[in-house]
Design an enzyme around this catalytic site. Sequence first.
Site, mmCIF file in Angstrom:
data_model
loop_
_atom_site.group_PDB
_atom_site.id
_atom_site.type_symbol
_atom_site.label_atom_id
_atom_site.label_comp_id
_atom_site.label_asym_id
_atom_site.label_seq_id
_atom_site.Cartn_x
_atom_site.Cartn_y
_atom_site.Cartn_z
ATOM 1 N N LYS A 21 -36.276 38.245 -28.823
ATOM 2 C CA LYS A 21 -35.530 38.727 -27.666
ATOM 3 C C LYS A 21 -36.256 38.406 -26.371
ATOM 4 O O LYS A 21 -35.845 38.810 -25.291
ATOM 5 C CB LYS A 21 -35.292 40.232 -27.784
ATOM 6 N N ARG A 77 -19.579 38.381 -23.794
ATOM 7 C CA ARG A 77 -20.169 39.699 -23.592
ATOM 8 C C ARG A 77 -19.453 40.430 -22.458
ATOM 9 O O ARG A 77 -19.236 41.641 -22.516
ATOM 10 C CB ARG A 77 -21.664 39.553 -23.282
ATOM 11 N N ARG A 87 -26.013 37.727 -27.271
ATOM 12 C CA ARG A 87 -26.357 36.562 -26.462
ATOM 13 C C ARG A 87 -26.254 35.307 -27.327
ATOM 14 O O ARG A 87 -26.663 35.322 -28.495
ATOM 15 C CB ARG A 87 -27.770 36.695 -25.904
ATOM 16 N N TYR A 108 -36.324 57.064 -20.953
ATOM 17 C CA TYR A 108 -36.260 58.151 -21.918
ATOM 18 C C TYR A 108 -35.122 58.035 -22.931
ATOM 19 O O TYR A 108 -35.183 58.621 -23.999
ATOM 20 C CB TYR A 108 -36.140 59.490 -21.175
#
Length: 413
Positions: free
Chosen positions: A276, A344, A250, A376
Site C-alpha cells: 500500500k 472508486r 486502487r 483514534y
Amino acid sequence: MKRCDIKRRPLSDTTLANLAPELGAYRELDSSGLYFRVKPNGQKSWELRYKKPDAKWSWLGLGGYPEVSGALARQKAAELRSDAADGKNPIAAKKARKAAEIEAANETFESLAREWHTSRLSGWDVGTAKRILGALERHVFPSVGKRPYISIMSMEWMELLRGLEHQGILEQMSRVRAYCKDIYDLARVTGRAMNNPLEGVHKFLSSGKAVNYAHVSQEELPTLLRAIRSYPHAKDVQLGLQLLTLLAVRPSELREAYWAEFDFDKKLWTVPVERKGRKKGREHLVPLCKQSLRALNELRQITGTYPLLFPGRSDRTKPRSDTVFLMALRRLGYEGRQTGHGFRHIASTILNEHGFPADHIEAQLSHKAAGVRGIYNKAQYLEQRMKMMQWYADYLEELETGNLKVALKTTTS
C-alpha cells in the site's frame, strides 16, 4: 572464405565474418597497421602494429570481433596512431581513454539514480523500493538512462513527463517527477551538479487528480458496464475491469495482487501494508461479494498457475503494465471519460447517495479520516462493508441488465 580470396582492403564486413581459420593463427592487414587476427579455433580479433618510443615495433590488441566491428576498430586504430604521432605511449593513452569511458558511464542518469535508490533503501520497505526502481526502469531509463545527467535539459524532462501525462498515468507521472527531482538533489548536494533541471517543472504539468480520476456520470454507467462485459480482447483484463467496478480498490492494488492474498472461504482479500506504499499503518481488508468471487474464480482458470493475478506477458514474475486497465478503457472508447481509479469515485458517489455511513465507505476505500478522528478511529467495519458491497454489486448488476433505471436525484433517509 580463404584469405587468398580477399579482393580489397580495408576488409569488408562479409570478409570479416567469413574468413576461415587455418591450422595456425594468422593476421590479415586491414589498413594502416591495423590487422585482423584469426585463430585456429575460429576466434577473431583486432591488433594494431605500432612503433614504440624506443623505435621498436609492438602489437596492441583492440578487442575481439564481432564485438568490435571493422568501423570501430579503424576508429580506435586512428586514435592510437594519433597518440603515437604526438609522442604518447599508445598503451597508456588507451588506458586513459578507458578510464574516461568508465567515469563517463558513472555520470549517467541511470548510475546516479541507482546510487540514490541505494542510499534511500533504509527508509523504505521492500515493496516500496521495488516499485520505485521499477517505475524508473520502465518510464525513465529507456529514454535518458544512458545520458550524462548534467546534459539533460529541463525541456527534455518536460517532454518525457508530458509523454506520461498523455498516457493518462498522471499519478505515476507525478511520482516519477518527484523521484527524478530527488535524484538530482543528490547530485547537487554532493557537488556534482550546480542546479536541478526538474525545479519548477511541476508548474507546467497536470496536477493529476481531476483528469486522472475521470469517471462517467451515473446515467452513462449502465452502458459502460455492458461495454466492459463484452470487452473483446484479453479475458484477464476484462475480468480485471469487472473487479475494479465491484471492489472500488486502487488499480495498482489489483494489478499487483497475489493469489496468496485471497481467502475464498472467508470471502476476503487482504492487501498487505507493504503493497500500500506506507511504512506504517495496517493491512487493508476487502470483502468479496458473490460477483467478485465469480470473476476471481474465472480469472484463476487463466492465471492461477502464477503467483500474480495479472502476470506480465514477457516476465510472469512481474505484474502487467500500469496502463493495462487504462488502455482497455481507451479501446472501449472511454479515453478521457473513465479511468481505473474513477471507479472508486463512482462507488463513493452511489454509496453516499444511498445513505450508507461515511465511515463504512471510507473504510472500503482505505481512506484515513483527517485530524484526531483519523488517529483514534481504527475500525474496519468489515461485517457492515460485506453487506454494503454486496448491495453495491447487486445494484451494478441491475443497472447492467437494464432492470434498474438511474434517477437523476436519489433521496436518502
